[in-house]
Design an enzyme around this catalytic site. Structure first.
Site, PDB file in Angstrom:
ATOM      1  N   ASP A 182      -4.137  -2.408  -4.267  1.00 52.36           N
ATOM      2  CA  ASP A 182      -5.183  -3.290  -4.281  1.00 52.36           C
ATOM      3  C   ASP A 182      -6.585  -2.747  -4.342  1.00 52.36           C
ATOM      4  O   ASP A 182      -6.668  -1.466  -3.761  1.00 52.36           O
ATOM      5  CB  ASP A 182      -5.216  -4.599  -2.989  1.00 52.36           C
ATOM      6  CG  ASP A 182      -5.300  -3.678  -1.785  1.00 52.36           C
ATOM      7  OD1 ASP A 182      -4.510  -2.787  -1.694  1.00 52.36           O
ATOM      8  OD2 ASP A 182      -6.142  -3.879  -0.985  1.00 52.36           O
ATOM      9  N   GLU A 198      -4.303  -3.623   1.503  1.00 48.08           N
ATOM     10  CA  GLU A 198      -4.997  -2.618   2.252  1.00 48.08           C
ATOM     11  C   GLU A 198      -6.290  -2.915   2.635  1.00 48.08           C
ATOM     12  O   GLU A 198      -6.847  -2.706   3.653  1.00 48.08           O
ATOM     13  CB  GLU A 198      -4.829  -1.088   1.934  1.00 48.08           C
ATOM     14  CG  GLU A 198      -5.098  -0.178   2.713  1.00 48.08           C
ATOM     15  CD  GLU A 198      -6.670   0.256   2.748  1.00 48.08           C
ATOM     16  OE1 GLU A 198      -7.151   0.884   4.062  1.00 48.08           O
ATOM     17  OE2 GLU A 198      -7.488   0.087   1.916  1.00 48.08           O
TER      18      GLU A 198
END
Lengths: 420, 420
Positions: B102, B167
């Protein structure tokens, strides 16, 4: 004397009618761009009173190019200005009675006890956005005219009733009425003054300050420059400038006003991610302008402050904040306190209320600045609304005060315009 | 010695292949909720390498109820976690190689020289959101594995490659991998450290502070209470707290970091009208947590500061700011600097770069906190990305550094997992 009694009697007998009119107006939430349904009620009322009506969509070429014109709206169609004239017999002084139909947004609806457009009535007050600012004042004007007509009184001077759009965003509605040729020997604007008389009006203008930063990860925020931290420097500068400007105000009309010409920081928006350093901050607000001051001089003073704080900061001196004077802009007004219009309305106030009116300088700009500066019309601001709740949640107005103001205004019309 | 030479050779001969992989990953702008197309490229690569694949949509019951779970996302379907295992022959130490797929939002696109998802290549750098944080690191991991496989080397210990989601928003992806049973004797997370070794990692957590005011018309702003002015008191309190907390940090690993545990104010939003006094201000930010500190103790310290500033202000003591710990939350990590994992990677670093690595504490939280705290895995954070441009516009990474990191990681795997 008989005339004044008739007016008092008619107003006392028509409480319900006036209250219903105000409630209907509040229920039509006439925020910007949505003024038409509230104006429809005004039109209906003017027709009932037999006023000669002028209904037009503003936006003529000379409006957009006028130096005082201020609006970010490109199209006003569908939301007309309204003027209704009660023609006098001739020989008396004319008067403009000016009210604005537009209201500011409702704000946080959860904070309202009742729906902001409910027109809820409780303990003699009507609640709702626009009740105080300034549909209550507009209803006072209409009641004053209706009381005179229904008392069979014929005035000599013309009464020019105006229900305009765009006051809250810079006065394009009133400017359009001036450009259409509406002038008079005096004007009353029943903005919410707590029944005080305001011969002087604070001007004001909106500003937008854009502050740059440099983005970075929040964990290494020292690699970036926080636009919020730099905006705090600018906001502290605005606070200090406000202090400095207000210390210079010595006019006794401002004696009881804690901050005669405030600098209001109304908005700040910055950042889009909690763990990033924000790279841009936008501050928007409203700068008050003293009745004795030119708009341009106030602008220059703020711009000089921005230069000064930028020179003292390593980042800002290379990335100076950018100021724009956008949106709302209201000229200040400045009528001498012993002008015949003030004396007339003061006398009528005293007759109705059995006490002398409080005369102060207004803490906000009104369309009066346009009437006085552009059309050279003497203006007094006087109305029944509650200053403190204008633009606030749970805005309300006392129905009784609407009628007291109507009586004072009606008596002022009798004296100012004279009767046959 | 032969093995190390083979790896160097393979990496030198496959520059274009690695560069293309990284470019394709950057071009799939895998912001939150859109991770699937970038993960598809990872899956394709793992298949090509013959890793035994585990692809699953996280969101099991034990994830949502885990005390460390932190996400405001209710549904992760369509955007899987990926684990690819290179099974060892047995007898060696295992290792987790963890990268997140991400990326944070692109920010102001006008500030980017090229489209943030262009993958533009210029002077040996690849540009784009996610290039440094941390697709470049992930490509280093895949190159290290590929170099070992293609050099015909057989490791004893397992290599567990992970490409996780979430994350940037609190680590739910890595937590899900831990709960699925993935453990190892050590872990490398190639976050952008500028090739420094981070045995300790700063933890961090997001906060939202809501400050109340009381609205009023800007012209009588003294009738209201500005939520922005009160928010400035809170922000000054946050600045002072940051100063106080950082003065206490004595760990030599933080010696060269200007603000070891920053409090970043990432957002402030207040007000909706320039000439109204704003009645609510919302501040959002990120609080750094020291490797030696418990998350709860940091929370308490901030909450105590808010109580203290509220007690000193007439309005805030009756209307205290409300704090919420929402969104992102990363546990700190704390590995001793002479741990065998640090010693191994340091030695390999020195072999490749002919110089000793810089060992510091990380200025931000990583998924390493979850691996170490929840699964008790020794973690080192080390990667090729440029710390300064993470989360910034014009994010980039040096392609050469991606390959240097790959070589260091491959050599570390040889030593850590041992070879047959």
């Amino acid at each position: 004397m008989l005339e004044e009694k008739k007016i008092k009697k008619w107003l006392a007998e028509n409480k319900k009618k006036g209250m219903n009119l105000l409630q209907r107006l509040v229920q039509e939430g006439s925020i910007r761009g949505n003024e038409s349904s509230a104006q429809a009620i005004i039109i209906e009322k003017c027709r009932e009173l037999g006023l000669s009506l002028d209904i037009w969509e503003i936006g003529e070429d000379d409006l957009f190019t006028h130096p005082v014109f201020c609006s970010d709206r490109k199209d006003f169609s569908g939301n007309p200005n309204i003027v209704g004239v009660l023609k006098g017999a001739g020989g008396g002084r004319s008067i403009i009675l000016n009210g604005h139909i537009d209201v500011v947004p409702a704000g946080d609806r959860n904070e309202w006890k009742h729906d902001p457009f409910s027109g809820h009535i409780e303990e003699g007050n009507i609640y709702g956005r626009g009740s105080t600012d300034m549909k209550g004042g507009t209803v006072s004007l209409l009641l004053a005219i209706e009381a005179i007509i229904n008392s069979g009184i014929q005035l000599k001077g013309d009464v020019i009733f105006q229900s305009v759009i765009e006051e809250e965003s810079g006065g394009a509605g009133t400017l359009a009425a001036v450009l259409r040729g509406y002038k008079a020997d005096g004007a009353i604007i029943p903005e919410p003054t707590n029944m005080k008389l305001f011969p002087k009006q604070q001007g004001s203008m909106w500003f937008r300050i854009t502050v740059k930063g440099r983005s970075a990860h929040g964990g290494t925020r020292y690699e970036g420059i926080s636009a919020i931290e730099k905006a705090m420097i600018v906001m502290t500068g605005l606070q200090n400038l406000e202090k400095k400007r207000n210390e210079k105000i010595t006019d006794p009309l401002y004696e009881n006003i804690p901050i005669p010409i405030p600098i209001n920081i109304g908005k700040i928006h910055s950042g889009e991610w909690p763990s990033s350093v924000p790279d841009i901050a936008v501050i928007e607000g409203r700068m008050g302008v003293s009745p004795d001051e030119k708009m341009e001089d106030a602008e220059k003073e703020m711009e000089a402050m921005l230069v000064q704080i930028s020179e003292a900061d390593n980042w800002l001196c290379l990335n100076p904040p950018i100021i724009e004077w956008f949106g709302g802009r209201w000229l200040p007004g400045n009528l001498e306190a012993n002008h015949p219009l003030i004396e007339t309305i003061s006398e009528c106030f005293q007759k109705v209320k059995q006490t002398r009116p409080v005369v102060e300088a207004s803490p906000w700009g009104t369309d009066g600045g346009i009437l006085s500066t552009v059309a050279d019309i003497p203006v007094v601001v006087f109305g029944p609304g509650v200053t403190e709740v204008a633009h606030d949640v749970n805005e309300y107005i006392s129905i009784n005060e609407v009628f007291v103001a109507a009586e004072i205004i009606a008596l002022t019309l009798l004296k100012w315009c004279e009767t046959n």
